[in-house]
Motif scaffolding. Sequence first.
Motif, PDB file in Angstrom:
ATOM      1  N   CYS A  21       0.811  -1.225   0.000  1.00 33.96           N
ATOM      2  CA  CYS A  21       0.000   0.000   0.000  1.00 33.96           C
ATOM      3  C   CYS A  21       0.843   1.274   0.000  1.00 33.96           C
ATOM      4  O   CYS A  21       0.547   2.236   0.730  1.00 33.96           O
ATOM      5  CB  CYS A  21      -0.984   0.017   1.166  1.00 33.96           C
ATOM      6  SG  CYS A  21      -2.143  -1.366   1.158  1.00 33.96           S
TER       7      CYS A  21
ATOM      8  N   MET B 291      -6.271  -5.955   0.745  1.00 39.00           N
ATOM      9  CA  MET B 291      -5.933  -4.570   1.028  1.00 39.00           C
ATOM     10  C   MET B 291      -7.217  -3.750   1.053  1.00 39.00           C
ATOM     11  O   MET B 291      -8.278  -4.217   0.653  1.00 39.00           O
ATOM     12  CB  MET B 291      -4.993  -4.023  -0.053  1.00 39.00           C
ATOM     13  CG  MET B 291      -3.702  -4.794  -0.203  1.00 39.00           C
ATOM     14  SD  MET B 291      -2.698  -4.140  -1.564  1.00 39.00           S
ATOM     15  CE  MET B 291      -3.695  -4.549  -2.997  1.00 39.00           C
ATOM     16  N   LYS B 292      -7.107  -2.516   1.502  1.00 37.05           N
ATOM     17  CA  LYS B 292      -8.254  -1.624   1.540  1.00 37.05           C
ATOM     18  C   LYS B 292      -8.861  -1.505   0.145  1.00 37.05           C
ATOM     19  O   LYS B 292      -8.155  -1.287  -0.842  1.00 37.05           O
ATOM     20  CB  LYS B 292      -7.801  -0.251   2.051  1.00 37.05           C
ATOM     21  CG  LYS B 292      -8.918   0.684   2.441  1.00 37.05           C
ATOM     22  CD  LYS B 292      -8.328   1.955   3.051  1.00 37.05           C
ATOM     23  CE  LYS B 292      -9.417   2.916   3.496  1.00 37.05           C
ATOM     24  NZ  LYS B 292      -8.838   4.147   4.096  1.00 37.05           N
TER      25      LYS B 292
ATOM     26  N   TYR C 298      -8.052   1.508  -1.897  1.00 36.11           N
ATOM     27  CA  TYR C 298      -6.682   1.498  -2.415  1.00 36.11           C
ATOM     28  C   TYR C 298      -6.594   0.653  -3.687  1.00 36.11           C
ATOM     29  O   TYR C 298      -5.950   1.054  -4.669  1.00 36.11           O
ATOM     30  CB  TYR C 298      -5.709   0.968  -1.365  1.00 36.11           C
ATOM     31  CG  TYR C 298      -4.277   1.020  -1.834  1.00 36.11           C
ATOM     32  CD1 TYR C 298      -3.511   2.168  -1.640  1.00 36.11           C
ATOM     33  CD2 TYR C 298      -3.684  -0.048  -2.505  1.00 36.11           C
ATOM     34  CE1 TYR C 298      -2.201   2.252  -2.100  1.00 36.11           C
ATOM     35  CE2 TYR C 298      -2.380   0.024  -2.965  1.00 36.11           C
ATOM     36  CZ  TYR C 298      -1.648   1.180  -2.768  1.00 36.11           C
ATOM     37  OH  TYR C 298      -0.369   1.251  -3.236  1.00 36.11           O
ATOM     38  N   GLN C 299      -7.232  -0.503  -3.673  1.00 35.50           N
ATOM     39  CA  GLN C 299      -7.213  -1.359  -4.858  1.00 35.50           C
ATOM     40  C   GLN C 299      -7.827  -0.635  -6.056  1.00 35.50           C
ATOM     41  O   GLN C 299      -7.290  -0.689  -7.175  1.00 35.50           O
ATOM     42  CB  GLN C 299      -7.970  -2.654  -4.586  1.00 35.50           C
ATOM     43  CG  GLN C 299      -7.342  -3.529  -3.509  1.00 35.50           C
ATOM     44  CD  GLN C 299      -8.058  -4.855  -3.368  1.00 35.50           C
ATOM     45  OE1 GLN C 299      -8.194  -5.608  -4.332  1.00 35.50           O
ATOM     46  NE2 GLN C 299      -8.534  -5.155  -2.160  1.00 35.50           N
TER      47      GLN C 299
ATOM     48  N   HIS D 226      -7.653  -3.782   7.356  1.00 30.77           N
ATOM     49  CA  HIS D 226      -7.229  -4.331   6.069  1.00 30.77           C
ATOM     50  C   HIS D 226      -5.867  -4.969   6.274  1.00 30.77           C
ATOM     51  O   HIS D 226      -5.361  -5.034   7.396  1.00 30.77           O
ATOM     52  CB  HIS D 226      -7.175  -3.237   4.995  1.00 30.77           C
ATOM     53  CG  HIS D 226      -6.067  -2.250   5.179  1.00 30.77           C
ATOM     54  ND1 HIS D 226      -5.394  -1.652   4.142  1.00 30.77           N
ATOM     55  CD2 HIS D 226      -5.467  -1.757   6.305  1.00 30.77           C
ATOM     56  CE1 HIS D 226      -4.466  -0.838   4.599  1.00 30.77           C
ATOM     57  NE2 HIS D 226      -4.494  -0.875   5.901  1.00 30.77           N
TER      58      HIS D 226
ATOM     59  N   ARG E 195      -1.739  -5.444   4.788  1.00 33.92           N
ATOM     60  CA  ARG E 195      -0.630  -4.991   3.963  1.00 33.92           C
ATOM     61  C   ARG E 195       0.415  -6.103   3.943  1.00 33.92           C
ATOM     62  O   ARG E 195       0.574  -6.830   4.926  1.00 33.92           O
ATOM     63  CB  ARG E 195      -0.035  -3.693   4.512  1.00 33.92           C
ATOM     64  CG  ARG E 195      -1.029  -2.535   4.485  1.00 33.92           C
ATOM     65  CD  ARG E 195      -0.503  -1.352   5.266  1.00 33.92           C
ATOM     66  NE  ARG E 195       0.660  -0.770   4.632  1.00 33.92           N
ATOM     67  CZ  ARG E 195       1.526   0.020   5.271  1.00 33.92           C
ATOM     68  NH1 ARG E 195       1.376   0.289   6.559  1.00 33.92           N
ATOM     69  NH2 ARG E 195       2.547   0.536   4.633  1.00 33.92           N
TER      70      ARG E 195
ATOM     71  N   THR F  83      -7.571   0.653   9.174  1.00 33.72           N
ATOM     72  CA  THR F  83      -7.578   1.507   7.984  1.00 33.72           C
ATOM     73  C   THR F  83      -7.429   2.976   8.349  1.00 33.72           C
ATOM     74  O   THR F  83      -7.259   3.820   7.463  1.00 33.72           O
ATOM     75  CB  THR F  83      -8.893   1.319   7.196  1.00 33.72           C
ATOM     76  OG1 THR F  83     -10.003   1.546   8.072  1.00 33.72           O
ATOM     77  CG2 THR F  83      -8.985  -0.084   6.614  1.00 33.72           C
TER      78      THR F  83
END
Length: 343
Positions: free
Chosen positions: A22, A64-65, A68-69, A108, A110, A128
């Motif tokens: 991330c 992941m969040k 973010y993706q 989430h 990482r 998060t």
Amino acid sequence: MDSDTRRDISIVKYITKQVICCTAINKINFIPYDENEDYIFDLNMQKQVLDSTINSNLIKRYPMKTSYQKAFLKLFMAKIEASGNDIHDDLYTAYCRLISLQDEESVHYRHFLVENATLSCITLKESTNLISKGTTGLCSWQAAVVLSDWCAENIEKFHGKNILELGCGVGLTGMSIISICSPKQYIFSDCHPTVLDMLCENVKLNFLLNKQHKLSNMCDTSLRLKLQLKYEQTDIQIIDLKWQDINKYVAEGFSQPDIIIAADILYESDSFNSLTIGLKNLLTSINYAVFAATVRNEDTISQFLEYLGNHNLAFEECILPKWTVLIQSINSPVRILKIFRKT
């Protein structure tokens, strides 16, 4: 394997390493600095990047969040489009799937790729939010990444040693050291109950790999010990430790650390007195501490250094690492201090 194939594999790994931990979207580099900036992401390369990041089994299991993706795929598709290439259908499919999801996760994951280590990847469950449940300890901060890299460049200092980490948070630095440096003992310490719970989850997630790595029986009558296990050659412990209780910790007969480490704990000057007194109780004529501090405020760091001097402790600056093990955006300077008793 020809040179073009090796280059493609290297670029996919380079992107993957940034994305799955991330790295801030505006800090992501798609091409290593020593590569041609006109590199073409053809349909095959696009699919490789997608399958090693968003569509990988690791991310599906420990995601992941979501926001973010989505942001990464949007950036990747924009880069491809700007170069005049067609976008792979699977990228559109993945993006449509993500925009149908709600961004309401409280936690989430990482993932940090580590080379030349017993673990090829460290997976961390984090909040998060930078501040959650009254603490900043539920996510990894940049000094933890810097200190992890520094330790990887100084393996000989940690191999076979007893190490105590103060204010360890969710555990990135410690898990990196355990995996890369193989210390004899590593003790994670923190005092926030939610942080300790998440830390225990992360340690078990990464180090309880098979039947050979089992939890030990915990019979600590002081209730300070929260988790104990053996991984490879390292005895791992997680303890509840307030800095003002370090003198009690020493009196209880816990093993004397060869090295005390900490990352990003020098942000609240109100805690410096108890921290420095505790550190003085831990330091002897033959051991030392290594602190990594993100310099957000020069005055705050200066105050801590004054406390050291007032308690007959000295420090010296360490050379920063070359950022070879982990990737993370670095937005502020970081200092690494070796702290020891004055002779």
